[in-house]
Design a protein around this motif. Sequence first.
Motif, PDB file in Angstrom:
ATOM      1  N   UNK A 145       0.724  -1.195   0.002  1.00 25.77           N
ATOM      2  CA  UNK A 145      -0.138  -0.092   0.037  1.00 25.77           C
ATOM      3  C   UNK A 145       0.952   1.383  -0.012  1.00 25.77           C
ATOM      4  N   UNK A 146       1.738   1.238   0.814  1.00 25.04           N
ATOM      5  CA  UNK A 146       2.741   2.399   0.700  1.00 25.04           C
ATOM      6  C   UNK A 146       3.633   2.540  -0.605  1.00 25.04           C
ATOM      7  N   UNK A 147       3.627   1.453  -1.297  1.00 30.65           N
ATOM      8  CA  UNK A 147       4.518   1.730  -2.610  1.00 30.65           C
ATOM      9  C   UNK A 147       3.426   2.421  -3.488  1.00 30.65           C
ATOM     10  N   UNK A 148       2.153   1.728  -3.475  1.00 26.75           N
ATOM     11  CA  UNK A 148       1.105   1.949  -4.362  1.00 26.75           C
ATOM     12  C   UNK A 148       0.705   3.600  -4.233  1.00 26.75           C
ATOM     13  N   UNK A 149       0.843   4.071  -3.016  1.00 29.93           N
ATOM     14  CA  UNK A 149       0.455   5.433  -2.762  1.00 29.93           C
ATOM     15  C   UNK A 149       1.685   6.094  -3.154  1.00 29.93           C
ATOM     16  N   UNK A 150       3.009   5.801  -3.167  1.00 31.79           N
ATOM     17  CA  UNK A 150       4.010   6.689  -3.626  1.00 31.79           C
ATOM     18  C   UNK A 150       3.957   6.786  -5.187  1.00 31.79           C
ATOM     19  N   UNK A 202      13.954   1.213  -7.877  1.00 33.38           N
ATOM     20  CA  UNK A 202      13.441   0.716  -6.789  1.00 33.38           C
ATOM     21  C   UNK A 202      14.292   1.166  -5.400  1.00 33.38           C
ATOM     22  N   UNK A 203      15.165   1.452  -5.374  1.00 35.50           N
ATOM     23  CA  UNK A 203      16.101   1.913  -4.432  1.00 35.50           C
ATOM     24  C   UNK A 203      15.544   3.241  -4.087  1.00 35.50           C
ATOM     25  N   UNK A 230       7.016  -6.075  -2.482  1.00 39.89           N
ATOM     26  CA  UNK A 230       5.767  -5.139  -2.456  1.00 39.89           C
ATOM     27  C   UNK A 230       5.393  -5.168  -3.843  1.00 39.89           C
ATOM     28  N   UNK A 231       6.323  -4.796  -4.806  1.00 46.53           N
ATOM     29  CA  UNK A 231       6.088  -4.373  -6.216  1.00 46.53           C
ATOM     30  C   UNK A 231       5.563  -5.978  -7.108  1.00 46.53           C
ATOM     31  N   UNK A 274       3.868  -8.113  -5.278  1.00 43.73           N
ATOM     32  CA  UNK A 274       2.377  -8.474  -5.061  1.00 43.73           C
ATOM     33  C   UNK A 274       1.605  -7.562  -5.635  1.00 43.73           C
ATOM     34  N   UNK A 275       1.876  -6.242  -5.954  1.00 47.05           N
ATOM     35  CA  UNK A 275       1.037  -5.504  -6.735  1.00 47.05           C
ATOM     36  C   UNK A 275       0.961  -5.776  -8.041  1.00 47.05           C
ATOM     37  N   UNK A 276       1.930  -6.240  -8.766  1.00 44.18           N
ATOM     38  CA  UNK A 276       1.960  -6.953 -10.301  1.00 44.18           C
ATOM     39  C   UNK A 276       0.682  -8.020 -10.232  1.00 44.18           C
ATOM     40  N   UNK A 277       1.094  -8.903  -9.118  1.00 42.87           N
ATOM     41  CA  UNK A 277       0.004 -10.156  -9.048  1.00 42.87           C
ATOM     42  C   UNK A 277      -1.279  -9.865  -8.775  1.00 42.87           C
ATOM     43  N   UNK A 278      -1.442  -8.584  -8.305  1.00 45.29           N
ATOM     44  CA  UNK A 278      -2.884  -8.204  -7.950  1.00 45.29           C
ATOM     45  C   UNK A 278      -3.436  -7.375  -9.186  1.00 45.29           C
ATOM     46  N   UNK A 279      -2.640  -7.076 -10.152  1.00 44.28           N
ATOM     47  CA  UNK A 279      -3.109  -6.381 -11.331  1.00 44.28           C
ATOM     48  C   UNK A 279      -3.197  -4.769 -10.965  1.00 44.28           C
ATOM     49  N   UNK A 280      -2.547  -4.530 -10.122  1.00 41.72           N
ATOM     50  CA  UNK A 280      -2.281  -2.824 -10.045  1.00 41.72           C
ATOM     51  C   UNK A 280      -1.316  -2.140 -10.924  1.00 41.72           C
TER      52      UNK A 280
END
Length: 281
Positions: free
Chosen positions: A117-122, A138-139, A155-156, A158-164
């Motif tokens: 969620x933090x990565x997505x918000x960023x 990524x860094x 986290x990236x 997981x976001x890819x696996x969820x389709x975001x």
Amino acid sequence: MTASVFGDKLSNGNDGVRSIGAIAAQLVGVKLDRKVRARLGRGDSPRTGEPVWRNSYSRGQMEDRLWRPIHDGTKRGGARWTRALLKRARELEFASRLKRREKLPGSENGVIGHVGLEVLEYMFGIVDYETGRLEPAIATIADAIGRSYSATHRALVRLRECGFLRWMRRSEPIENPEPDGPQVRQISNAYALLVPEQMRNWLGRLLRPAPTPACAQDRVAADKAELDRIAGSMTAADWQAAFGATKNGDVLADVARAIDARDAVTANPPVLEKPGDHSDP
């Protein structure tokens, strides 16, 4: 242990997944440096003689197929899109976390995770709404959200696996390379922000323009009726004087007067007298 679908990682059945290279190094007692451990932790490895990951594209080669404007490309529209999708992502994380706790009490993460969620918000905060351009290292993401490189990378994924989101690896030529040295180098990924399939209809309904209130519709209808009334009372000469200020104004004025004269005759046709009838009406 079971092999992953990529065939280059092994899992011990828990959340942690270790590469074959890391396991082999531990078995033979070799201590790996930080960069090698990070590379093995990402599950990637060079497949050519150049120090770049496989399936890398040159900068500027494919980004136009990846990046798209966010919603309507405006700052307001893009912000609405990202806020709505982030809210939905949080709801998905909360629901999936509760479901996971039914089998694994005490689980702290759902399918996205806190870091996800933090990565997505960023990502939503730095994307260019007009073009969809998004290419942080990524860094850079890890430093911005205060997380480790490995946690950010997971986290990236997981976001890819969820389709975001999805991404494209990129490389660029090295200026003035050494004769026997590498000719290209790895650069940051290019990312595309997506809407998960199960959320597309919901997001479309949410961002659909709201219907015009009845009071506003009545006001528009009244204004149109008043405008029609005013326009109906104007002669052609009035229209020409109001809107015909052009270099051919004199010609238009003559045409307008002719039209008014014709309309006056049509509205009040002359009364023709019968031959021999001279009596008073």
